[in-house]
Motif scaffolding. Structure first.
Motif, PDB file in Angstrom:
ATOM      1  N   PHE A 192       0.821  -1.143   0.164  1.00  0.00           N
ATOM      2  CA  PHE A 192       0.134  -0.006   0.086  1.00  0.00           C
ATOM      3  C   PHE A 192       1.031   1.378   0.138  1.00  0.00           C
ATOM      4  O   PHE A 192       1.831   1.347   0.826  1.00  0.00           O
ATOM      5  CB  PHE A 192      -0.904   0.087   1.232  1.00  0.00           C
ATOM      6  CG  PHE A 192      -1.990   1.063   1.344  1.00  0.00           C
ATOM      7  CD1 PHE A 192      -2.824   1.047   0.247  1.00  0.00           C
ATOM      8  CD2 PHE A 192      -1.975   2.015   2.478  1.00  0.00           C
ATOM      9  CE1 PHE A 192      -3.845   2.235   0.090  1.00  0.00           C
ATOM     10  CE2 PHE A 192      -2.820   3.038   2.354  1.00  0.00           C
ATOM     11  CZ  PHE A 192      -3.760   2.941   1.225  1.00  0.00           C
ATOM     12  N   LEU A 193       0.753   2.008  -1.063  1.00  0.00           N
ATOM     13  CA  LEU A 193       1.282   3.272  -0.988  1.00  0.00           C
ATOM     14  C   LEU A 193       2.825   3.184  -1.017  1.00  0.00           C
ATOM     15  O   LEU A 193       3.774   3.926  -0.478  1.00  0.00           O
ATOM     16  CB  LEU A 193       0.794   4.483   0.105  1.00  0.00           C
ATOM     17  CG  LEU A 193      -0.580   4.679   0.092  1.00  0.00           C
ATOM     18  CD1 LEU A 193      -0.675   5.469   1.207  1.00  0.00           C
ATOM     19  CD2 LEU A 193      -0.928   5.203  -1.266  1.00  0.00           C
ATOM     20  N   ARG A 206       9.785  -0.515  -6.855  1.00  0.00           N
ATOM     21  CA  ARG A 206       9.707   0.847  -6.617  1.00  0.00           C
ATOM     22  C   ARG A 206      10.943   1.465  -6.528  1.00  0.00           C
ATOM     23  O   ARG A 206      11.381   2.339  -6.962  1.00  0.00           O
ATOM     24  CB  ARG A 206       8.711   1.422  -5.615  1.00  0.00           C
ATOM     25  CG  ARG A 206       7.308   0.989  -5.839  1.00  0.00           C
ATOM     26  CD  ARG A 206       6.578   1.539  -6.925  1.00  0.00           C
ATOM     27  NE  ARG A 206       5.293   1.325  -7.129  1.00  0.00           N
ATOM     28  CZ  ARG A 206       4.327   1.781  -6.443  1.00  0.00           C
ATOM     29  NH1 ARG A 206       4.345   2.881  -5.442  1.00  0.00           N
ATOM     30  NH2 ARG A 206       2.916   1.340  -6.620  1.00  0.00           N
ATOM     31  N   MET A 207      11.809   0.706  -5.489  1.00  0.00           N
ATOM     32  CA  MET A 207      13.230   1.386  -5.238  1.00  0.00           C
ATOM     33  C   MET A 207      14.100   1.187  -6.427  1.00  0.00           C
ATOM     34  O   MET A 207      14.943   2.068  -7.047  1.00  0.00           O
ATOM     35  CB  MET A 207      13.775   0.710  -4.139  1.00  0.00           C
ATOM     36  CG  MET A 207      15.238   1.176  -3.845  1.00  0.00           C
ATOM     37  SD  MET A 207      16.257   0.294  -2.323  1.00  0.00           S
ATOM     38  CE  MET A 207      15.327   0.534  -1.159  1.00  0.00           C
ATOM     39  N   VAL A 213      17.863  14.208  -4.143  1.00  0.00           N
ATOM     40  CA  VAL A 213      17.211  13.010  -4.581  1.00  0.00           C
ATOM     41  C   VAL A 213      17.162  12.148  -3.097  1.00  0.00           C
ATOM     42  O   VAL A 213      15.975  11.673  -2.692  1.00  0.00           O
ATOM     43  CB  VAL A 213      17.985  12.282  -5.509  1.00  0.00           C
ATOM     44  CG1 VAL A 213      17.424  10.825  -5.701  1.00  0.00           C
ATOM     45  CG2 VAL A 213      17.970  12.989  -6.787  1.00  0.00           C
ATOM     46  N   VAL A 214      18.315  12.087  -2.364  1.00  0.00           N
ATOM     47  CA  VAL A 214      18.392  11.295  -1.237  1.00  0.00           C
ATOM     48  C   VAL A 214      17.452  11.690  -0.161  1.00  0.00           C
ATOM     49  O   VAL A 214      16.540  11.178   0.352  1.00  0.00           O
ATOM     50  CB  VAL A 214      19.587  10.913  -0.908  1.00  0.00           C
ATOM     51  CG1 VAL A 214      19.676  10.260   0.592  1.00  0.00           C
ATOM     52  CG2 VAL A 214      20.394  10.181  -1.798  1.00  0.00           C
ATOM     53  N   GLN A 215      17.501  13.175   0.067  1.00  0.00           N
ATOM     54  CA  GLN A 215      16.541  13.885   0.959  1.00  0.00           C
ATOM     55  C   GLN A 215      15.160  13.422   0.816  1.00  0.00           C
ATOM     56  O   GLN A 215      14.221  13.243   1.734  1.00  0.00           O
ATOM     57  CB  GLN A 215      17.016  15.460   0.926  1.00  0.00           C
ATOM     58  CG  GLN A 215      18.177  15.506   1.762  1.00  0.00           C
ATOM     59  CD  GLN A 215      18.319  17.026   1.870  1.00  0.00           C
ATOM     60  OE1 GLN A 215      17.759  17.805   0.833  1.00  0.00           O
ATOM     61  NE2 GLN A 215      19.181  17.381   2.850  1.00  0.00           N
ATOM     62  N   GLY A 216      14.899  13.713  -0.448  1.00  0.00           N
ATOM     63  CA  GLY A 216      13.351  13.294  -1.029  1.00  0.00           C
ATOM     64  C   GLY A 216      12.853  11.981  -0.619  1.00  0.00           C
ATOM     65  O   GLY A 216      11.781  11.655  -0.260  1.00  0.00           O
ATOM     66  N   TYR A 217      13.739  11.061  -1.037  1.00  0.00           N
ATOM     67  CA  TYR A 217      13.482   9.430  -0.677  1.00  0.00           C
ATOM     68  C   TYR A 217      13.395   9.276   0.656  1.00  0.00           C
ATOM     69  O   TYR A 217      12.323   8.432   1.178  1.00  0.00           O
ATOM     70  CB  TYR A 217      14.658   8.678  -1.180  1.00  0.00           C
ATOM     71  CG  TYR A 217      14.188   7.250  -1.441  1.00  0.00           C
ATOM     72  CD1 TYR A 217      13.454   6.803  -2.518  1.00  0.00           C
ATOM     73  CD2 TYR A 217      14.313   6.391  -0.460  1.00  0.00           C
ATOM     74  CE1 TYR A 217      13.097   5.425  -2.710  1.00  0.00           C
ATOM     75  CE2 TYR A 217      13.929   5.115  -0.652  1.00  0.00           C
ATOM     76  CZ  TYR A 217      13.446   4.511  -1.549  1.00  0.00           C
ATOM     77  OH  TYR A 217      12.978   3.171  -1.552  1.00  0.00           O
TER      78      TYR A 217
END
Length: 202
Positions: free
Chosen positions: A68-69, A93-94, A123-127
């Motif tokens: 889920f999500l 997804r990863m 990018v890493v902060q967003g992940y």
């Protein structure tokens, strides 16, 4: 309990009979509008605090998981052996995100290292902002590791004479990439913050 995001929902019930009634009612309502439930995504499963002991008593395997999500939800155990709802980032997804990072790094191959570092940090902060939830430390650590490795490969391609060793890349990662750490509270802590028990309505 119903958790909904757009057209995806997870409904939880204490009794199986209630879950089946809900499922049948929802299917009947969809049919009134010439709609139908997604056959592959819609399923009824035994989950929660008592799922593992109940299934063991009936001679069945471990409780099923569900997605889920972007997360896999698992009936796990804490270090003390108590029930613990665990979340893991979906591997597919990863991998898809890492493929996007790889493609972007190729386009940015000849950018200055500080420019690459600033972009990869975002990018890493967003992940992490989404995936750094309790019980998911291994996944976010793996994501940062793979981003670092992709960066190393990119830097090695742009200069055959200047071999980018893992040691040098690790130092770059320490300079530019945030370390993996859990950013979100446990669900019960988050509830206490949103609905303090000292409020008159609590």
């Amino acid at each position: 309990m119903v958790v909904r995001y757009a057209d995806d929902i997870v409904a939880g019930f204490e009794r199986e009979a209630d879950a089946r009634r809900f499922w049948n009612a929802m299917r009947a309502r969809f049919e009134r509008f010439s709609l139908e439930l997604h056959a592959e995504k819609t399923r009824l499963l035994e989950f929660g605090r008592f799922a593992a002991p109940n299934r063991k008593r009936r001679g069945l395997g471990k409780p099923e998981t569900f997605t889920f999500l972007g997360f896999i939800f698992i009936c796990g155990k804490s270090r003390h052996g108590a029930f613990q709802l665990q979340r893991r980032s979906r591997g597919d997804r990863m991998r898809a995100t890492l493929q996007e990072v790889k493609a972007q790094l190729r386009k940015r191959m000849h950018d200055p290292i500080p420019s690459q570092g600033r972009w990869l940090r975002s990018v890493v902060q967003g992940y992490f902002a989404y995936h750094a939830v309790p019980t998911n430390m291994r996944a976010i650590g793996a994501f940062r590791y793979h981003v670092t490795d992709l960066w190393r490969r990119t830097l090695r391609r742009r200069s055959q004479k200047d071999a980018m060793t893992w040691k040098r890349t690790t130092q770059l990662a320490e300079d530019w990439l945030p370390p993996p750490r859990i950013l979100h509270p446990w669900p019960d802590q988050r509830f206490d913050v949103k609905y303090p028990r000292w409020e008159p309505s609590a």
